[in-house]
Design a protein around this motif. Structure first.
Motif, short mmCIF file in Angstrom:
data_model
loop_
_atom_site.label_atom_id
_atom_site.label_comp_id
_atom_site.label_asym_id
_atom_site.label_seq_id
_atom_site.Cartn_x
_atom_site.Cartn_y
_atom_site.Cartn_z
N LEU A 79 -2.52 -34.85 19.94
CA LEU A 79 -3.36 -33.96 20.75
C LEU A 79 -4.21 -33.05 19.88
O LEU A 79 -5.42 -32.90 20.11
CB LEU A 79 -2.47 -33.13 21.68
N ALA A 80 -3.59 -32.45 18.87
CA ALA A 80 -4.33 -31.54 17.99
C ALA A 80 -5.40 -32.29 17.20
O ALA A 80 -6.53 -31.80 17.04
CB ALA A 80 -3.36 -30.85 17.03
N GLY A 81 -5.07 -33.49 16.72
CA GLY A 81 -6.04 -34.28 15.97
C GLY A 81 -7.22 -34.71 16.82
O GLY A 81 -8.37 -34.66 16.38
N SER A 82 -6.94 -35.11 18.06
CA SER A 82 -8.01 -35.55 18.96
C SER A 82 -8.93 -34.40 19.32
O SER A 82 -10.16 -34.54 19.29
CB SER A 82 -7.41 -36.16 20.23
N LEU A 83 -8.35 -33.26 19.67
CA LEU A 83 -9.16 -32.10 20.07
C LEU A 83 -9.99 -31.55 18.92
O LEU A 83 -11.15 -31.19 19.09
CB LEU A 83 -8.26 -31.01 20.64
N SER A 84 -9.39 -31.50 17.74
CA SER A 84 -10.12 -30.96 16.58
C SER A 84 -11.26 -31.89 16.18
O SER A 84 -12.35 -31.43 15.81
CB SER A 84 -9.17 -30.74 15.40
N ARG A 85 -11.03 -33.19 16.26
CA ARG A 85 -12.10 -34.14 15.92
C ARG A 85 -13.21 -34.09 16.96
O ARG A 85 -14.40 -34.14 16.62
CB ARG A 85 -11.53 -35.56 15.84
N PHE A 86 -12.83 -34.00 18.21
CA PHE A 86 -13.82 -33.89 19.29
C PHE A 86 -14.70 -32.66 19.08
O PHE A 86 -15.93 -32.73 19.22
CB PHE A 86 -13.09 -33.80 20.63
N SER A 87 -14.09 -31.56 18.71
CA SER A 87 -14.84 -30.32 18.51
C SER A 87 -15.79 -30.40 17.33
O SER A 87 -16.95 -30.00 17.43
CB SER A 87 -13.86 -29.15 18.31
N SER A 88 -15.30 -30.92 16.20
CA SER A 88 -16.15 -30.99 15.01
C SER A 88 -17.32 -31.94 15.23
O SER A 88 -18.45 -31.67 14.80
CB SER A 88 -15.33 -31.42 13.80
N LEU A 89 -17.08 -33.06 15.90
CA LEU A 89 -18.16 -34.01 16.18
C LEU A 89 -19.20 -33.40 17.11
O LEU A 89 -20.40 -33.60 16.93
CB LEU A 89 -17.59 -35.28 16.82
N THR A 90 -18.73 -32.66 18.09
CA THR A 90 -19.65 -32.06 19.06
C THR A 90 -20.56 -31.02 18.40
O THR A 90 -21.74 -30.91 18.74
CB THR A 90 -18.85 -31.40 20.21
N VAL A 91 -20.02 -30.30 17.43
CA VAL A 91 -20.81 -29.28 16.74
C VAL A 91 -21.81 -29.91 15.77
O VAL A 91 -22.98 -29.52 15.71
CB VAL A 91 -19.88 -28.30 15.98
N VAL A 92 -21.37 -30.91 15.03
CA VAL A 92 -22.18 -31.45 13.94
C VAL A 92 -23.16 -32.54 14.40
O VAL A 92 -24.22 -32.72 13.80
CB VAL A 92 -21.26 -32.00 12.82
#
Length: 311
Positions: free
Chosen positions: A145-158
């Motif tokens: 869950l933490a890995g999926s959410l953190s990756r989703f967030s970083s991709l959305t920003v960059v």
């Protein structure tokens, strides 16, 4: 890495986590990107890139879509080499062009890759701790869950920034022209047009991240238990990162093919990476990044411990 207390005062702060991830990202890029430079030069030699064609350049942290310039360009990927293989290319590039050529194309991509890595790793640790505190049970699924959410967030920003960088390179726009171009696109297609290509990246990176962190935490815990360590050594983190990255890369290879095809098809590229080149890139990148990141966190933990022990 020595044993540390569970005291929250001795854990690295969010700023220290960001610093550790930044250092890890820079080291990873410096060590891994030469492999992709050589791969790109070999590809360009066997199949010269025409103007407007796109190729994927990896900084070791993320993939970047690069657009070829005109035929008279002196761009690094168009330099003649007459290479006979990877090792021959490595030796000739250093001897003829200088060792700096192994990091050609890296500086512009780091502008995107560093924030991506910092957000990703720092947010993962923050989410991991928060979820572990709240959920109590079923902690084996917390990394997913933490890995999926953190990756989703970083991709959305960059993602919008990477799209703008690619467009700026392709059309050779000034900042004023770029602003007008982006404004026109947003006015015509809406803000979501800035995330074009985002879905194909998410399709690959979210499953990859979920599997990577799940396996990494399991391997790390298992190896620490075997050697009687209370925290991962550099070797444990390195080995766990390489193994988990390799597993995730193999399983998500079909998604990577879809992502590469959908993004590069915009520029009429037909090249799709095979699993072997991807493994050669992903495994060392994952190993170097996570081991240097863990080492950085351990350094700050020990530093905080010493600071707290001062009278």
């Amino acid at each position: 890495m020595a044993e540390t207390s569970d005291s929250s005062l001795e854990k690295p702060t969010i700023i220290q986590q960001a610093m550790a991830s930044c250092c890890g990202a820079i080291i990873t890029s410096l060590l891994v990107s030469p492999l992709d430079v050589i791969k790109t030069r070999l590809q360009a030699q066997s199949n010269p890139f025409p103007k407007g064609k796109c190729f994927v350049y990896s900084s070791g942290l993320m993939d970047h879509i690069c657009v070829c310039e005109n035929g008279n360009s002196k761009a690094w990927y168009k330099k003649p080499g007459n290479f006979k293989g990877t090792l021959d290319a490595f030796v000739k590039i250093i001897r003829i062009e200088g060792i700096k050529s192994l990091w050609s194309g890296l500086p512009p991509t780091l502008i995107m890759a560093l924030p991506n890595a910092i957000i990703y790793f720092t947010l993962y640790d923050q989410l991991h701790e928060a979820l572990k505190y709240r959920l109590k049970k079923g902690d084996e699924y917390i990394p997913v869950l933490a890995g999926s959410l953190s990756r989703f967030s970083s991709l959305t920003v960059v993602s919008p920034l990477e799209l703008i960088r690619t467009r700026m390179q392709h059309r050779k726009l000034s900042y004023k022209q770029l602003y007008l171009c982006v404004s026109t696109q947003v006015a015509a297609d809406g803000w979501f047009s800035l995330w074009r290509g985002w879905s194909s990246t998410v399709l690959r990176d979210i499953p990859f991240s979920a599997m990577y962190w799940y396996n990494y935490e399991r391997f790390k815990k298992m190896m620490c238990k075997q050697v009687g360590a209370h925290e991962p050594t550099f070797l444990i983190a390195f080995t766990s990162g390489a193994a988990s990255g390799s597993i995730a890369a193999v399983i998500t290879q079909p998604f990577d093919v879809v992502k590469t095809h959908r993004q590069t098809a915009l520029w009429e590229s037909e090249t799709l990476e095979s699993i072997i080149p991807r493994l050669c890139k992903v495994a060392p990148a994952c190993a170097i990044m996570i081991s240097t990141y863990e080492y950085g966190k351990s350094f700050f933990s020990h530093l905080n411990e010493k600071m707290n022990q001062r009278p």
